[in-house]
Design an enzyme around this catalytic site. Structure first.
Site, PDB file in Angstrom:
ATOM      1  N   GLU A   1       0.891  -1.335   0.011  1.00  0.00           N
ATOM      2  CA  GLU A   1      -0.015   0.025   0.224  1.00  0.00           C
ATOM      3  C   GLU A   1       0.937   1.375  -0.073  1.00  0.00           C
ATOM      4  O   GLU A   1       0.621   2.158  -0.831  1.00  0.00           O
ATOM      5  CB  GLU A   1      -0.956   0.006   1.203  1.00  0.00           C
ATOM      6  CG  GLU A   1      -1.916   0.833   1.259  1.00  0.00           C
ATOM      7  CD  GLU A   1      -3.030   0.813   2.210  1.00  0.00           C
ATOM      8  OE1 GLU A   1      -3.186  -0.285   2.853  1.00  0.00           O
ATOM      9  OE2 GLU A   1      -3.828   1.579   2.602  1.00  0.00           O
TER      10      GLU A   1
ATOM     11  N   SER B   1      35.683  11.357  19.967  1.00  0.00           N
ATOM     12  CA  SER B   1      35.399   9.977  19.781  1.00  0.00           C
ATOM     13  C   SER B   1      35.472   9.424  21.247  1.00  0.00           C
ATOM     14  O   SER B   1      35.341  10.127  22.340  1.00  0.00           O
ATOM     15  CB  SER B   1      36.730   9.335  18.974  1.00  0.00           C
ATOM     16  OG  SER B   1      37.839   9.456  19.521  1.00  0.00           O
TER      17      SER B   1
ATOM     18  N   CYS C   1      46.507 -33.688  -7.449  1.00  0.00           N
ATOM     19  CA  CYS C   1      45.531 -33.951  -6.208  1.00  0.00           C
ATOM     20  C   CYS C   1      45.990 -34.438  -5.182  1.00  0.00           C
ATOM     21  O   CYS C   1      46.669 -35.684  -5.056  1.00  0.00           O
ATOM     22  CB  CYS C   1      44.246 -34.438  -6.888  1.00  0.00           C
ATOM     23  SG  CYS C   1      43.123 -34.767  -5.647  1.00  0.00           S
TER      24      CYS C   1
ATOM     25  N   CYS D   1      43.737 -37.977  -4.805  1.00  0.00           N
ATOM     26  CA  CYS D   1      43.817 -39.177  -5.800  1.00  0.00           C
ATOM     27  C   CYS D   1      44.790 -39.006  -6.625  1.00  0.00           C
ATOM     28  O   CYS D   1      45.033 -39.869  -7.673  1.00  0.00           O
ATOM     29  CB  CYS D   1      42.460 -38.974  -6.676  1.00  0.00           C
ATOM     30  SG  CYS D   1      42.681 -37.564  -7.986  1.00  0.00           S
TER      31      CYS D   1
ATOM     32  N   CYS E   1      41.235 -30.557  -9.559  1.00  0.00           N
ATOM     33  CA  CYS E   1      41.474 -31.959  -9.849  1.00  0.00           C
ATOM     34  C   CYS E   1      40.202 -32.319 -10.745  1.00  0.00           C
ATOM     35  O   CYS E   1      39.009 -32.157 -10.384  1.00  0.00           O
ATOM     36  CB  CYS E   1      41.269 -32.563  -8.197  1.00  0.00           C
ATOM     37  SG  CYS E   1      40.895 -34.619  -8.710  1.00  0.00           S
TER      38      CYS E   1
ATOM     39  N   CYS F   1      37.385 -38.923  -7.945  1.00  0.00           N
ATOM     40  CA  CYS F   1      38.341 -38.292  -6.905  1.00  0.00           C
ATOM     41  C   CYS F   1      37.630 -38.556  -5.522  1.00  0.00           C
ATOM     42  O   CYS F   1      36.368 -38.050  -5.616  1.00  0.00           O
ATOM     43  CB  CYS F   1      38.793 -37.160  -7.188  1.00  0.00           C
ATOM     44  SG  CYS F   1      39.625 -36.382  -5.453  1.00  0.00           S
TER      45      CYS F   1
END
Ligand code: IVH
Length: 671
Positions: free
Chosen positions: A38, A85, A413, A416, A431, A436
């Protein structure tokens, strides 16, 4: 020339007043009276009228949030009162010392009363209102001079262009107000999504995003950024005020949003309790805070206490534990993800970062290591933000001793041993051996994760074991496991095996988008999966779709299309899907556009629901046009409470939010 009808002038005036009021109700009181739809309708109506009748232009119209012509540089302006600050405290005893110091300077043994506030992690700004109109806004700058960023601040919807109820105060009224501009988490997420879509670098954190957005010379860019503001104090003003809390309440009455978590009139002990409570709920807030600010409430006492050149003596920040720490990289190894991407990971000297012990941090990829010149043995700054994996921000070069070693991505890798490749133009090393085991494990973990099949109890360690023992050779095999096989696993009793078997059974009813996401198709994340599910409605349709058809879907594009088509073209993938479906996995397709019964309704979920996960409930609510928010506020329409509800239940009761159970929710959803 067209003669303006008095009716139109009145209509425009009325719409502007109504929209100003709704802005106030929405942003300041957090209590909207109209739906977003709306509100949008009224906004569109006003925009159309203003376009048709340019002579009715008013710079303070609620439609004027789109930005002004770009600047070539920012002007500077002197703050009438310097923007100081805050001093910092890091322990309870430093807070107790602060209280002691305050009472000593004031020469009193009386208990002090303070106001405590969240310390927002954004940027300080000053806004000047004259006669109720926003005339100048500036950054803190060096505290004495700031940069004029009026056009930018005018685009922030929670910063009113006109104050409320100014007749109540003596006019002319000059009011300098100070506050913090920030970007909330939701805004940050969508902003970064947009940056990525536009091939722009995402922002590192909400604070950087807010800073970059606020200091834009082109305010039409700022207008597109989800900036927000909370006000926390005043500069020069002719308001006559007695206490800081009275100041804040006055700001609120004038239409300036103050943080709802501010607490007045607390003793120093209560302030310390507040800090603890704030730290606990910090992660539930929709924006970043980095501590608490404690302020002497009485303004005449504030005057007596005065300031040093840098900070007031009447206030101090009690900071949360840093989310960044320094530590040493002991080694770097490489993980293989489900798409075969090799990710280098730093093994760190364990370090406590904001309350959690961090031992590992992601180094992302080879280029990132080179860019940050990260070496094994380096002392580095590590950062933890929310739920994301800790990362190395930078190397502390001054700590180098010369024994640090340069890291090289392996040529094979690590799992593997097949040769890895890095494609031209890509940052990722991969890889590409589809068999793997590392990839397989990660694919299965993804498949059973939240948002996908969401199998409770099938954790990472268990997946590793199941793959190593050859019980899982693909994610489809999950549906061929049973309690007997599971019981043979380490740390698995009969009960947990049975429980997991049940969880697997339960996961077999799955929504189409979750199913698509689970498959692990490259570039198909949760969002894209939803788009594809909505567009293609069934798996058969998607399997038949061409690259062109998928690419034409808004939010998809050619890269996604190619990846999807390639995935389904491969026989192994089709076989996997058949094996899943053959074992009674039932994909729930959304056959027709549901009526948006919950349009614009805001829900919050707490506790455990009977047989819906929170994610399922969220999806259903969203599908019916509702929204799910993480925290209860006055904007919440319904709290859905399951068993063992959290603190949200009490908050909902306090705020008179309607509390419903799962059955009621389902009824509302027409189920
Ligand atoms: S009062 C003189 N209140 O913290 C006191 N500051 O180091 C002025 N901040 O520059 C600040 N939340 O950007 C105050 N509730 C709060 C705050 C707050 C965040 C920031 C502000 C300031 C910095 C002080």
């Amino acid at each position: 020339m067209k003669e303006i009808d008095a009716d139109i002038v009145n209509k425009v005036k009325a719409l502007r007043e109504t929209l100003h009021r709704h802005n106030y109700l929405y942003y300041v009181l957090d209590n909207p009276e109209v739906s977003d739809a709306e509100y949008d309708r009224m906004m569109r109506e006003l925009t159309a009228l203003e376009e048709a009748w340019p002579e009715l232009y008013d710079p303070d119209s609620p439609t004027s949030r789109v930005g002004a012509p770009p600047l070539s540089e920012f002007e500077t302006i002197a703050h009438s009162i310097p923007m100081l600050s805050l001093g910092n405290a890091f322990t309870d005893s430093e807070i107790i010392d602060f209280d002691r110091r305050v009472r000593k300077i004031l020469g009193t043994d009386d208990e002090m009363l303070y106001t405590v506030e969240p310390k927002l992690d954004g940027l300080a700004v000053e806004l000047v209102y004259e006669n109720g109109k926003l005339i100048v806004a500036s950054t803190r700058g060096d505290g004495i001079n700031g940069e004029v960023i009026t056009a930018n601040v005018r685009t922030i919807r929670s910063a009113p262009l006109l104050l409320q109820d100014t007749e109540k105060w003596s006019i002319p009224l000059r009011l300098e107000v100070r506050g913090e501009v920030f970007i909330g988490h939701e805004g940050f997420r969508s902003l970064n999504e947009e940056q990525l879509n536009q091939k722009l670098t995402p922002f590192a954190n909400p604070r950087n995003a807010a800073a970059g957005s606020l200091r834009q010379l082109d305010s039409s860019i700022t207008a597109k950024r989800p900036l927000e503001i909370f006000f926390y104090g005043v500069g020069e003003t002719d308001l006559r005020l007695k206490s800081h809390w009275e100041t804040l309440q006055t700001l609120q009455e004038l239409g300036l949003r103050i943080n709802p978590l501010i607490r007045p009139e607390v003793t120093i002990e209560e302030a310390v309790d507040y800090y603890k409570a704030l730290e606990n709920k910090r992660h539930l807030l929709p924006y970043d805070i980095d501590g608490m600010v404690i302020k002497v409430d009485d303004l005449s006492l504030q005057m007596k206490l005065g300031s040093t050149s840098r900070s007031p003596r009447w206030a101090i920040a009690y900071k949360f534990k840093a989310m960044q720490e320094t530590t040493r990289i002991l080694d770097i190894d490489v993980q293989v993800g489900r798409t075969g991407v090799l990710t280098p990971v730093a093994h760190l000297q364990p370090v406590n970062v904001g309350g959690a012990l961090v031992r590992r941090a992601t180094l992302h990829n080879e280029d990132e290591i080179e860019r940050k010149d990260i070496r094994i043995g380096d002392t580095v700054l590590v950062q933890r933000a929310g739920d994301v994996i800790p990362e190395v921000v930078k190397v502390i070069e001054s700590k180098r001793t010369g024994v640090e070693r340069i890291f090289h991505m392996p040529l094979n890798c690590p799992v593997c041993d097949s040769t890895v490749i890095r494609a031209k133009g890509e940052t990722a090393t991969r890889c590409i051996n589809a068999t793997c085991l590392a990839q397989l494990k990660e694919r299965i973990k993804h498949f059973s994760s939240k948002g996908a099949f969401d199998i409770d109890g099938l954790g990472d360690k268990l997946v590793d074991q199941l793959v190593d023992k050859s019980l899982l050779a693909s994610y489809a095999d999950i549906f061929y496991l049973d309690a007997v096989k599971l019981e043979d696993m380490e740390r698995m009793g009969a009960r947990s095996a049975e429980k997991l078997a049940c969880a697997i059974e339960k996961s077999k009813k799955i929504k189409f988008n979750c199913f698509l996401y689970a498959l692990g198709i490259r570039h198909v994340g949760e969002h894209v999966a939803k788009i594809l599910a909505r567009e293609f409605k069934s798996l058969d349709n998607l399997l038949l779709a061409t690259t062109e058809q998928i690419g034409a879907v808004e939010g998809a594009g050619s890269v996604i299309a190619e990846s999807v088509v390639n995935f389904f073209k491969q026989n192994t993938n089709r076989e996997l899907i058949s094996r899943i479906i053959d074992n009674n996995v039932c994909i729930l397709f959304q056959t027709h556009e549901k009526e948006k019964t919950l349009e614009d309704k805001v829900f919050v979920l707490t506790g455990t629901l009977e047989d819906l996960t929170r994610d399922q409930a969220k999806e259903m609510i969203e599908a019916a046009g509702g929204r799910v928010s993480g925290s209860v506020s006055r904007k919440t329409d319904y709290l859905v409470a399951g068993s063992s509800p959290g603190s949200k239940l009490n908050l909902a009761k306090d705020l008179d939010v309607e509390i419903i159970d799962q059955a009621t929710l389902q009824k509302m959803l027409g189920m």
